[in-house]
Write a protein that holds these residues in place. Structure first.
Motif, short mmCIF file in Angstrom:
data_model
loop_
_atom_site.label_atom_id
_atom_site.label_comp_id
_atom_site.label_asym_id
_atom_site.label_seq_id
_atom_site.Cartn_x
_atom_site.Cartn_y
_atom_site.Cartn_z
N ASP A 166 33.07 49.39 40.20
CA ASP A 166 34.47 49.26 40.63
C ASP A 166 34.76 50.32 41.68
OD1 ASP A 166 35.76 47.13 39.18
OD2 ASP A 166 35.34 48.28 37.37
N SER A 167 35.44 49.92 42.75
CA SER A 167 35.83 50.90 43.76
C SER A 167 37.36 51.04 43.75
CB SER A 167 35.37 50.45 45.15
OG SER A 167 36.16 49.37 45.62
N LYS A 168 37.86 52.01 44.49
CA LYS A 168 39.31 52.24 44.49
C LYS A 168 40.01 51.51 45.64
CE LYS A 168 39.32 56.69 42.14
NZ LYS A 168 39.50 58.14 42.28
N ASP A 169 39.33 50.51 46.18
CA ASP A 169 39.91 49.74 47.29
C ASP A 169 41.33 49.28 46.94
OD1 ASP A 169 39.90 47.97 49.70
OD2 ASP A 169 40.02 46.43 48.13
N GLU A 170 42.22 49.40 47.92
CA GLU A 170 43.63 49.10 47.64
C GLU A 170 43.87 47.62 47.30
OE1 GLU A 170 45.05 48.87 52.29
OE2 GLU A 170 45.16 50.80 51.24
N ARG A 171 42.99 46.74 47.75
CA ARG A 171 43.16 45.32 47.41
C ARG A 171 42.46 44.97 46.10
NH1 ARG A 171 40.97 41.69 51.66
NH2 ARG A 171 41.31 40.08 50.11
N GLY A 172 41.72 45.93 45.55
CA GLY A 172 41.06 45.67 44.27
C GLY A 172 39.81 44.82 44.40
N ILE A 173 39.17 44.85 45.59
CA ILE A 173 37.93 44.08 45.75
C ILE A 173 36.76 45.03 45.99
CG2 ILE A 173 38.93 41.89 46.51
CD1 ILE A 173 38.41 42.84 49.43
N ASP A 174 35.58 44.58 45.58
CA ASP A 174 34.39 45.42 45.67
C ASP A 174 33.25 44.66 46.36
OD1 ASP A 174 35.79 47.12 43.85
OD2 ASP A 174 35.06 45.91 42.17
N VAL A 175 32.17 45.43 46.61
CA VAL A 175 30.90 44.80 47.01
C VAL A 175 29.99 44.78 45.78
CG1 VAL A 175 31.06 45.49 49.44
CG2 VAL A 175 29.86 46.98 47.81
N ALA A 176 28.96 43.98 45.84
CA ALA A 176 28.01 43.89 44.73
C ALA A 176 26.71 43.31 45.25
CB ALA A 176 28.58 43.00 43.62
N MET A 177 25.74 43.22 44.36
CA MET A 177 24.47 42.62 44.74
C MET A 177 23.92 41.82 43.57
SD MET A 177 21.04 44.57 46.04
CE MET A 177 19.82 44.31 44.74
#
Length: 320
Positions: free
Chosen positions: A105-116
């Protein structure tokens, strides 16, 4: 074929921005208000399941023509949490393959992350970690964006380092937001330098939705200072890209790699080709947006498509 002849195995590594893959549950820590059954977008279980099915269908086909199997590794952007990736790898077309996942989980303001996600029969994760990109807004407060994900592991018999990105958008305008993407590029170069300090001649793949084209400052900085080759440079044209804005094609989704992917050695990974996965079924089939990515939403209007981005991919081979 006699035993003296060399056999080559071909693999695909892809990147795909999934256009807001949110589940239907309210999460107080995320800005997921738009993606709830009661929201204006009416994001229902049926729509969520339809999107998962469609995305699984796409991923299973990327590079399949050459390799006769889905991608070994897929970097993902715009996912809400680990649950949605688990649901994705359980979707009809991906379930037969043994996919594992890496997500933070990242703290991105939109609540979206990257993953693999990765085929466990081909790739084994050894370590993974995330790096935050420190940005400030106009009043000097921290501006949160997606973290950068680094995954290191064994791809068959060779160690591979993958750096997955989703850089700050152009929402405020290309020029105003440009320094933010340059900052992200500098962070990736820092990660590359530390890999070079700790590994001899490391094989590195950098992929992501960079919100910039191959000719922009941030990507030029990344390829020059990171000493990376960008096979995507020649793919962007007036009639082709990975994302379309105001009827203009951009290639924001790219995969770059260290130049040692050109070395031909037995049991080593070697670059073969790069492409945009823009098959006809992924496009709008009629109207003024014909040929553009068939999206899930346009604004608040549900269209029922795949994503507003096409996936991109590289094919690599191993000579035995």
């Amino acid at each position: 074929m006699n035993s003296q002849e060399l056999k080559t195995s071909e693999y695909t590594i892809a990147f795909y921005n999934l256009e807001n893959l949110f589940d239907i549950h309210n999460d107080a820590t995320k800005h997921d208000g738009d993606f709830l059954p009661g929201s204006e977008k009416r994001w229902t279980k049926k729509r969520y399941e339809r999107k998962l099915y469609k995305l699984g269908q796409v991923i299973s086909k990327i590079g399949f023509e050459n390799t006769q199997r889905p991608p070994a590794i897929i970097g993902l952007a715009e996912i809400e949490n680990k649950n949605v990736i688990n649901d994705l790898i359980k979707s009809e077309d991906l379930e037969p393959y043994d996919y594992g996942l890496v997500h933070y989980d990242s703290k991105d303001e939109r609540g979206i992350d990257v993953a693999m996600i990765y085929d466990k029969t081909v790739f084994t994760v050894e370590t993974s970690k995330t790096y935050a990109v420190y940005l400030e807004d106009e009043i000097g407060e921290q501006d949160y964006t997606r973290d950068i994900l680094l995954v290191t592991g064994m791809f068959k018999s060779e160690k591979l380092h993958l750096i997955i990105n989703h850089w700050p958008s152009r929402r405020e305008g290309e020029l105003i937001s440009n320094p933010k993407r340059v900052k992200a590029a500098e962070k990736v170069v820092e990660i590359i330098n530390s890999l070079k300090e700790n590994h001899i001649n490391p094989k590195i793949l950098v992929m992501g939705d960079f919100n910039d084209n191959p000719s922009n400052d941030s990507i030029k900085l990344l390829s020059n200072k990171g000493e990376l080759y960008n096979p995507m440079e020649t793919l962007l044209s007036y009639s082709r890209g990975s994302v379309n804005h105001n009827f203009k094609w951009n290639l924001f989704d790219q995969i770059l790699f260290s130049t040692n992917f050109f070395e031909t050695e037995k049991n080593k990974l070697k670059f073969d080709e790069a492409n945009i996965f823009d098959e006809k079924f992924l496009t709008q089939y009629k109207g003024k947006f014909k040929g553009q990515p068939f999206r899930t939403y346009v604004g608040k209007k549900y269209k029922g498509g795949y994503s507003d981005h096409f996936p991109v991919y590289v094919q690599i081979n191993i000579t035995h």
